[in-house]
Motif scaffolding. Structure first.
Motif, PDB file in Angstrom:
ATOM      1  N   LEU A  48       7.973   2.155  -6.778  1.00  0.00           N
ATOM      2  CA  LEU A  48       9.391   2.507  -6.804  1.00  0.00           C
ATOM      3  C   LEU A  48       9.582   4.012  -6.876  1.00  0.00           C
ATOM      4  N   ILE A  49       8.879   4.668  -7.790  1.00  0.00           N
ATOM      5  CA  ILE A  49       9.019   6.111  -7.951  1.00  0.00           C
ATOM      6  C   ILE A  49       8.511   6.841  -6.706  1.00  0.00           C
ATOM      7  N   PHE A  50       7.361   6.421  -6.193  1.00  0.00           N
ATOM      8  CA  PHE A  50       6.795   7.130  -5.039  1.00  0.00           C
ATOM      9  C   PHE A  50       7.680   6.984  -3.807  1.00  0.00           C
ATOM     10  N   SER A  51       8.211   5.801  -3.569  1.00  0.00           N
ATOM     11  CA  SER A  51       9.011   5.577  -2.363  1.00  0.00           C
ATOM     12  C   SER A  51      10.309   6.370  -2.386  1.00  0.00           C
ATOM     13  N   VAL A  52      10.845   6.616  -3.571  1.00  0.00           N
ATOM     14  CA  VAL A  52      12.117   7.328  -3.674  1.00  0.00           C
ATOM     15  C   VAL A  52      11.924   8.833  -3.830  1.00  0.00           C
ATOM     16  N   THR A  53      10.878   9.253  -4.566  1.00  0.00           N
ATOM     17  CA  THR A  53      10.734  10.669  -4.913  1.00  0.00           C
ATOM     18  C   THR A  53       9.472  11.330  -4.373  1.00  0.00           C
ATOM     19  N   SER A  57      19.076  13.182  -5.777  1.00  0.00           N
ATOM     20  CA  SER A  57      18.762  13.530  -7.164  1.00  0.00           C
ATOM     21  C   SER A  57      19.203  12.432  -8.120  1.00  0.00           C
ATOM     22  N   ARG A  58      20.346  11.819  -7.823  1.00  0.00           N
ATOM     23  CA  ARG A  58      20.830  10.737  -8.694  1.00  0.00           C
ATOM     24  C   ARG A  58      19.983   9.483  -8.522  1.00  0.00           C
ATOM     25  N   THR A  59      19.662   9.130  -7.274  1.00  0.00           N
ATOM     26  CA  THR A  59      18.833   7.945  -7.061  1.00  0.00           C
ATOM     27  C   THR A  59      17.431   8.149  -7.633  1.00  0.00           C
ATOM     28  N   SER A  60      16.936   9.378  -7.603  1.00  0.00           N
ATOM     29  CA  SER A  60      15.624   9.651  -8.191  1.00  0.00           C
ATOM     30  C   SER A  60      15.657   9.428  -9.695  1.00  0.00           C
ATOM     31  N   GLY A  61      16.722   9.890 -10.347  1.00  0.00           N
ATOM     32  CA  GLY A  61      16.860   9.666 -11.781  1.00  0.00           C
ATOM     33  C   GLY A  61      16.935   8.187 -12.111  1.00  0.00           C
ATOM     34  N   ILE A  62      17.669   7.426 -11.292  1.00  0.00           N
ATOM     35  CA  ILE A  62      17.768   5.977 -11.519  1.00  0.00           C
ATOM     36  C   ILE A  62      16.409   5.319 -11.307  1.00  0.00           C
ATOM     37  N   ALA A  63      15.659   5.777 -10.300  1.00  0.00           N
ATOM     38  CA  ALA A  63      14.324   5.218 -10.052  1.00  0.00           C
ATOM     39  C   ALA A  63      13.414   5.447 -11.252  1.00  0.00           C
ATOM     40  N   PHE A  64      13.455   6.645 -11.827  1.00  0.00           N
ATOM     41  CA  PHE A  64      12.639   6.919 -13.006  1.00  0.00           C
ATOM     42  C   PHE A  64      13.103   6.094 -14.196  1.00  0.00           C
ATOM     43  N   LEU A  65      14.399   5.855 -14.313  1.00  0.00           N
ATOM     44  CA  LEU A  65      14.913   5.025 -15.407  1.00  0.00           C
ATOM     45  C   LEU A  65      14.410   3.588 -15.278  1.00  0.00           C
ATOM     46  N   LEU A  66      14.524   3.021 -14.074  1.00  0.00           N
ATOM     47  CA  LEU A  66      14.052   1.655 -13.859  1.00  0.00           C
ATOM     48  C   LEU A  66      12.545   1.554 -14.079  1.00  0.00           C
ATOM     49  N   ALA A  67      11.810   2.519 -13.551  1.00  0.00           N
ATOM     50  CA  ALA A  67      10.362   2.490 -13.715  1.00  0.00           C
ATOM     51  C   ALA A  67       9.966   2.651 -15.180  1.00  0.00           C
ATOM     52  N   SER A  68      10.686   3.486 -15.902  1.00  0.00           N
ATOM     53  CA  SER A  68      10.418   3.647 -17.329  1.00  0.00           C
ATOM     54  C   SER A  68      10.653   2.336 -18.066  1.00  0.00           C
ATOM     55  N   GLY A  69      11.689   1.599 -17.656  1.00  0.00           N
ATOM     56  CA  GLY A  69      11.944   0.291 -18.260  1.00  0.00           C
ATOM     57  C   GLY A  69      10.820  -0.686 -17.965  1.00  0.00           C
ATOM     58  N   GLY A  99      21.097  -0.484  -5.975  1.00  0.00           N
ATOM     59  CA  GLY A  99      19.790  -0.861  -5.443  1.00  0.00           C
ATOM     60  C   GLY A  99      19.665  -0.569  -3.967  1.00  0.00           C
ATOM     61  N   LYS A 100      20.729  -0.812  -3.209  1.00  0.00           N
ATOM     62  CA  LYS A 100      20.704  -0.517  -1.777  1.00  0.00           C
ATOM     63  C   LYS A 100      20.649   0.990  -1.532  1.00  0.00           C
TER      64      LYS A 100
END
Length: 348
Positions: free
Chosen positions: A29-34, A243-255, A222-223
Motif C-alpha cells: 500500500l505504501i509503496f504503490s502510493v508513495t 500528499s493527502r493520499t500519502s498521509g492516508i496510506a501511511f495511516l492505514l498501513a500503520s493500523g 479508497g478510490k
C-alpha cells in the motif's frame, strides 16, 4: 514426518502467514502510493506488541514519549513553513490533527498506566497509541523529499529503522516480552490439536483484509488512493492531492502494522529489534506480489509462513535461509516477465 505433524505445522504456518499478510499488504500500500519501501514497518508492529506488554504490566511504554516528540516536531516544522508562506491561520487546524489527536491516547496511557483495564481496553490503547506513528514519520521524513529518487527514499527508510530500533532498546530494554493471549483454549479437529488463538489470528487477518478491500472498492477515499497508485500526475489533474493520499496510506498501513503487532505478541517473544526480521519476511511476500498485486502479496505471505514453519521443523538454524532463498527464483521470474529496456526504447 507424519501426516498429523504436517497438519500441525501447516496450522502454525498459516497462523504466522496470516500476520505477515497484514504487514505485506501495508508495505505494498505504501509503496504503490508513495514509492517508499517502508523498512520500519516491522518496527511499528514490534512497538505495538511491546507497548501492549508494558500496558499489561501497568507501566508507561516509551512509545508515549516517541509519539509526543514526533507530534511536537511535526507541528513546529509545519508552523515555521506556514509562517514563511504567510498562512499562520492554518497552524491551529494542522496542530489539531497532527498534535492533539496523536497526543490524546498517549496522555491517556501516561496518566492511567497503573489502572487494571480489561484486555479489550488495553489492546485498544496500544493500537491508538501506535497508530499515529506512520503519518508522523511520513510528515517528518518522507513528505519533504517526496519527489526524490526511490533509492534516496529507501536510504531514509533504512535510517529510520535503525533510529527506531535504538529507541526501542532505550524504551523497552534488551529483554523479550509476550503479551497475554486472547484465549488458552484448544480444539481437536480430526485428531489435530489446534489452538483457538491461532484460529482467532487467522480470522482477524481475514477480517482486516476484507475491510481493506471494501475500503478500496467502495469508498471515495479508497478510490483516490488507487488513482494515486496508478498515476500520480493524473490523480493531481482531477483534484486528488498526492500528499493527502500519502498521509492516508501511511495511516492505514500503520493500523495494519499495529494489528499485526497485537496478533503476534501472544505467539512469540518480541524484542526491540524483532521488527526488522518480521518486516523482512513480510517483504518477501510483497515481492511475490511484485509490490503491486494485493492477492498475490497475501498468497506470498502465507507461503512465507508455511516455509518458516516447515523449515523450523527441519532445521531451525536455516529457516531464514530457506525463506529469503525464495527471493532468488521470484526475482528471476519477475525479471524474465518484465520487458527489457531496449524493448521499451524501441516502443518509444
Amino acid at each position: 514426518m507424519s501426516i498429523e505433524t504436517m497438519l500441525i505445522l501447516a496450522v502454525d504456518g498459516i497462523a504466522n502467514g496470516a500476520i505477515y499478510v497484514l504487514v505485506a499488504l501495508g508495505i505494498v500500500l505504501i509503496f504503490s502510493v508513495t514509492r517508499v519501501v517502508f523498512v520500519p514497518f516491522g518496527d511499528i508492529a514490534a512497538f505495538t506488541a511491546l507497548s501492549l506488554a508494558a500496558i499489561q504490566a501497568h507501566q508507561v511504554p516509551g512509545t508515549v514519549w516517541l509519539v509526543a516528540v514526533l507530534a511536537a516536531a511535526a507541528v513546529l516544522i509545519e508552523a515555521v513553513r506556514l509562517v514563511r508562506a504567510g498562512q499562520p491561520g492554518k497552524i491551529l487546524p494542522f496542530a489539531a490533527v497532527y498534535f492533539v489527536l496523536p497526543v490524546l491516547p498517549a496522555a491517556f496511557v501516561f496518566f492511567f498506566a497503573g489502572v487494571d483495564w480489561p484486555p479489550v481496553i488495553e489492546i485498544a490503547l496500544a493500537f491508538f497509541l501506535v497508530l499515529p506513528l506512520g503519518p508522523l514519520l511520513y510528515r517528518l521524513a518522507f513528505r519533504p523529499i517526496a519527489n526524490a529518487p526511490v533509492l534516496v527514499l529507501l536510504i531514509v527508510a533504512v535510517a529510520l529503522h535503525f533510529a527506531l530500533a535504538g529507541l526501542g532498546l532505550l524504551f523497552f530494554g534488551p529483554e523479550g516480552f509476550r503479551t497475554e493471549p486472547f484465549t488458552r483454549e484448544f480444539l481437536n479437529l480430526g485428531g489435530v490439536i489446534v489452538s483457538v488463538q491461532a484460529i482467532l489470528v487467522v480470522l482477524a487477518s481475514v477480517l482486516f483484509s476484507i475491510l481493506l478491500f471494501v475500503f478500496f472498492d467502495r469508498t471515495l477515499t479508497g478510490k483516490a488512493l488507487r488513482a494515486t497508485a496508478v498515476n500520480q500526475i493524473g490523480a493531481r489533474i482531477v483534484g486528488i492531492r498526492p500528499s493527502r493520499t500519502s498521509g492516508i496510506a501511511f495511516l492505514l498501513a500503520s493500523g495494519l502494522g499495529a494489528v499485526a503487532g497485537i496478533l503476534i505478541g501472544p505467539i512469540t517473544s518480541i524484542y526491540y529489534d524483532s521488527g526488522f526480521l518480521f518486516g523482512l519476511k513480510a517483504f518477501v511476500g510483497a515481492i511475490v506480489g511484485g509490490l503491486v498485486s494485493y492477492p498475490l502479496t497475501a498468497a506470498g505471505a502465507i507461503l512465507v509462513g508455511l516455509l518458516e514453519s516447515y523449515a523450523s521443523f527441519w532445521n531451525s538454524a536455516f529457516k531464514e535461509v530457506v525463506i529469503f532463498g525464495v527471493l532468488i527464483p521470484v526475482l528471476v521470474w519477475r525479471s524474465l516477465g518484465s520487458p527489457d529496456e531496449d524493448d521499451l526504447e524501441e516502443d518509444e
